[in-house]
Design a protein around this motif. Structure first.
Motif, PDB file in Angstrom:
ATOM      1  N   UNK A  81      -7.355  10.836  -1.476  1.00  0.00           N
ATOM      2  CA  UNK A  81      -6.594  11.751  -2.339  1.00  0.00           C
ATOM      3  C   UNK A  81      -5.243  11.144  -2.697  1.00  0.00           C
ATOM      4  N   UNK A  82      -4.653  11.603  -3.790  1.00  0.00           N
ATOM      5  CA  UNK A  82      -3.395  11.014  -4.248  1.00  0.00           C
ATOM      6  C   UNK A  82      -2.287  11.102  -3.200  1.00  0.00           C
ATOM      7  N   UNK A  83      -2.304  12.161  -2.369  1.00  0.00           N
ATOM      8  CA  UNK A  83      -1.237  12.292  -1.372  1.00  0.00           C
ATOM      9  C   UNK A  83      -1.351  11.240  -0.270  1.00  0.00           C
ATOM     10  N   UNK A  84      -2.513  10.606  -0.141  1.00  0.00           N
ATOM     11  CA  UNK A  84      -2.727   9.592   0.899  1.00  0.00           C
ATOM     12  C   UNK A  84      -2.580   8.164   0.372  1.00  0.00           C
ATOM     13  N   UNK A  85      -2.299   8.022  -0.921  1.00  0.00           N
ATOM     14  CA  UNK A  85      -2.183   6.691  -1.522  1.00  0.00           C
ATOM     15  C   UNK A  85      -1.051   5.890  -0.877  1.00  0.00           C
ATOM     16  N   UNK A  86       0.096   6.530  -0.715  1.00  0.00           N
ATOM     17  CA  UNK A  86       1.284   5.840  -0.197  1.00  0.00           C
ATOM     18  C   UNK A  86       1.014   5.212   1.168  1.00  0.00           C
ATOM     19  N   UNK A  87       0.427   5.985   2.078  1.00  0.00           N
ATOM     20  CA  UNK A  87       0.131   5.472   3.424  1.00  0.00           C
ATOM     21  C   UNK A  87      -0.889   4.345   3.362  1.00  0.00           C
ATOM     22  N   UNK A  88      -1.874   4.476   2.489  1.00  0.00           N
ATOM     23  CA  UNK A  88      -2.886   3.429   2.352  1.00  0.00           C
ATOM     24  C   UNK A  88      -2.256   2.124   1.885  1.00  0.00           C
ATOM     25  N   UNK A  89      -1.339   2.211   0.931  1.00  0.00           N
ATOM     26  CA  UNK A  89      -0.657   1.017   0.430  1.00  0.00           C
ATOM     27  C   UNK A  89       0.207   0.387   1.521  1.00  0.00           C
ATOM     28  N   UNK A  90       0.871   1.223   2.310  1.00  0.00           N
ATOM     29  CA  UNK A  90       1.675   0.704   3.426  1.00  0.00           C
ATOM     30  C   UNK A  90       0.796  -0.079   4.398  1.00  0.00           C
ATOM     31  N   UNK A  91      -0.388   0.433   4.679  1.00  0.00           N
ATOM     32  CA  UNK A  91      -1.304  -0.254   5.595  1.00  0.00           C
ATOM     33  C   UNK A  91      -1.841  -1.540   4.997  1.00  0.00           C
ATOM     34  N   UNK A  92      -2.091  -1.550   3.695  1.00  0.00           N
ATOM     35  CA  UNK A  92      -2.545  -2.779   3.038  1.00  0.00           C
ATOM     36  C   UNK A  92      -1.461  -3.849   3.155  1.00  0.00           C
ATOM     37  N   UNK A  93      -0.218  -3.459   2.897  1.00  0.00           N
ATOM     38  CA  UNK A  93       0.910  -4.388   3.012  1.00  0.00           C
ATOM     39  C   UNK A  93       1.035  -4.902   4.448  1.00  0.00           C
ATOM     40  N   UNK A  94       0.839  -4.024   5.405  1.00  0.00           N
ATOM     41  CA  UNK A  94       1.003  -4.375   6.820  1.00  0.00           C
ATOM     42  C   UNK A  94      -0.090  -5.315   7.316  1.00  0.00           C
ATOM     43  N   UNK A  95      -1.339  -5.058   6.912  1.00  0.00           N
ATOM     44  CA  UNK A  95      -2.463  -5.775   7.528  1.00  0.00           C
ATOM     45  C   UNK A  95      -3.116  -6.851   6.658  1.00  0.00           C
ATOM     46  N   UNK A  96      -2.864  -6.850   5.367  1.00  0.00           N
ATOM     47  CA  UNK A  96      -3.539  -7.809   4.500  1.00  0.00           C
ATOM     48  C   UNK A  96      -3.047  -9.229   4.763  1.00  0.00           C
ATOM     49  N   UNK A  97      -3.988 -10.156   4.815  1.00  0.00           N
ATOM     50  CA  UNK A  97      -3.654 -11.554   5.108  1.00  0.00           C
ATOM     51  C   UNK A  97      -3.835 -12.455   3.893  1.00  0.00           C
ATOM     52  N   UNK A  98      -4.210 -11.870   2.770  1.00  0.00           N
ATOM     53  CA  UNK A  98      -4.452 -12.653   1.550  1.00  0.00           C
ATOM     54  C   UNK A  98      -4.244 -11.761   0.332  1.00  0.00           C
ATOM     55  N   UNK A  99      -4.226 -12.376  -0.841  1.00  0.00           N
ATOM     56  CA  UNK A  99      -4.169 -11.592  -2.068  1.00  0.00           C
ATOM     57  C   UNK A  99      -5.490 -10.874  -2.280  1.00  0.00           C
ATOM     58  N   UNK A 100      -5.404  -9.631  -2.761  1.00  0.00           N
ATOM     59  CA  UNK A 100      -6.608  -8.835  -2.983  1.00  0.00           C
ATOM     60  C   UNK A 100      -6.544  -8.175  -4.355  1.00  0.00           C
ATOM     61  N   UNK A 101      -7.704  -7.838  -4.853  1.00  0.00           N
ATOM     62  CA  UNK A 101      -7.798  -7.033  -6.070  1.00  0.00           C
ATOM     63  C   UNK A 101      -7.966  -5.569  -5.673  1.00  0.00           C
ATOM     64  N   UNK A 102      -7.247  -4.695  -6.338  1.00  0.00           N
ATOM     65  CA  UNK A 102      -7.284  -3.261  -6.037  1.00  0.00           C
ATOM     66  C   UNK A 102      -8.014  -2.530  -7.159  1.00  0.00           C
ATOM     67  N   UNK A 103      -8.953  -1.662  -6.763  1.00  0.00           N
ATOM     68  CA  UNK A 103      -9.609  -0.766  -7.716  1.00  0.00           C
ATOM     69  C   UNK A 103      -9.336   0.661  -7.254  1.00  0.00           C
TER      70      UNK A 103
END
Length: 333
Positions: A81-103
């Motif tokens: 849901x839109x209200x959970x987007x912010x937290x999801x993005x924070x986790x992507x920033x925290x844990x991602x080890x490479x460039x990714x494509x977002x859909x």
């Protein structure tokens, strides 16, 4: 070429897209916060919370560990849901080890800035050296029909036409047809605001209004949505594709639509306040109506139907006012 794809969220639509992608041979892992749903997917190859005993592809994996979920991801699908987007993005920033494509498949707008959700997502990621490409997937796609592999047509949206075509390649098969577009703005605004029109359509249904009235409502709704979308640079021709007119028609006519069902309940109770008190499911059109109202004030957008729906949903104006008034202010392109 098969891709490693992570879906953030174990909801209904995320599950059906996981099914489509694994049917196409991709490696899919889903991240969820509900342990029972994760177990259901891994052990029983179903997501009974949404689809009872309908089997999904047994190659779909799920986890409650975000780091594991995106460890190998080349493509990440935001299915929250839109209200959970912010937290999801924070986790992507925290844990991602490479460039990714977002859909993105969340249907909403940025309530805080009265802006596009795509701008919120890309602005947050663009300075983190994480975002390879951004796109979205929108269109008339009732989840249970997709899980049953019924024919469905949607739009792959990206300002980068090459990435839009990559999304087409990822998802397309004999039952899930995807077409590309670069008009992210038009598709995104339509995906959010069509839910408000669907509530209005449900109100007409609840009052046993004519099919003529509903057809006219959909026409007026499509024209008014364009008034919002063109503020963000959308093209008028976009409002004849699957993500705009197609999704609007579906949501305004299907009894499987939560927004349409809420509208019927509002009519039956003769009050939005009463109907919402007993409506347990999240109905996106209610918040979208508020955002649309604020946008109308900020950007000087003239949309009488949206103004009427705001009064019904937030000022508890008698919903029967819709029957005799929306034609009076009808504005079409």
């Amino acid at each position: 070429m098969n891709k490693n794809i992570t879906i953030i969220g174990t909801g209904a639509y995320g599950t059906v897209l996981a099914n489509v992608l694994t049917d196409n041979g991709h490696n899919v892992i889903m991240y969820g916060v509900e342990q029972n749903q994760v177990n259901d997917i891994n052990e029983n190859h179903i997501n009974s919370t949404f689809f009872r005993d309908y089997l999904i592809n047994e190659n779909i994996k799920a986890t409650t560990d975000f780091a594991i979920a995106i460890e190998k991801a080349e493509v990440i699908i935001l299915s929250v849901p839109t209200f959970a987007i912010e937290k999801s993005l924070d986790n992507i920033i925290k844990y991602s080890k490479r460039k990714v494509s977002i859909i993105n498949i969340a249907k909403g707008l940025d309530e805080e800035k009265l802006d596009l959700l795509s701008n919120k997502i890309t602005n947050k990621l663009k300075n983190k050296d994480i975002l390879e490409n951004y796109g979205a997937l929108y269109g008339p796609s009732v989840a249970v029909e997709v899980i049953l592999r019924k024919p469905t047509c949607v739009m792959a949206c990206s300002k980068n036409i090459d990435f839009a075509n990559q999304i087409v390649e990822l998802f397309s098969n004999e039952y899930f047809i995807v077409k590309p577009t670069t008009d992210v703005e038009g598709c995104e605004v339509a995906a959010s605001l069509k839910n408000v029109i669907a509530i209005a359509s449900g109100i007409l249904q609840g009052y046993s209004a004519s099919d003529n009235a509903r057809a006219s409502l959909i026409t007026i709704g499509n024209a008014e949505i364009y008034q919002f979308a063109k503020h963000f640079g959308a093209k008028i021709e976009t409002f004849m594709n699957f993500a705009t007119l197609g999704d609007l028609i579906l949501t305004c006519s299907s009894f499987k639509s939560r927004n349409f069902s809420l509208g019927m309940s509002i009519a039956e109770n003769n009050s939005a306040l009463t109907a919402l008190k007993y409506h347990k499911k999240t109905v996106e059109g209610v918040m979208s109506s508020k955002i649309a109202h604020l946008m109308m004030e900020k950007y000087k957008i003239n949309s009488p139907l949206f103004e009427l729906m705001y009064k019904i949903l937030y000022n508890n104006v008698n919903p029967s006012i819709l029957i005799n008034n929306f034609f009076k202010y009808a504005k079409v392109v």
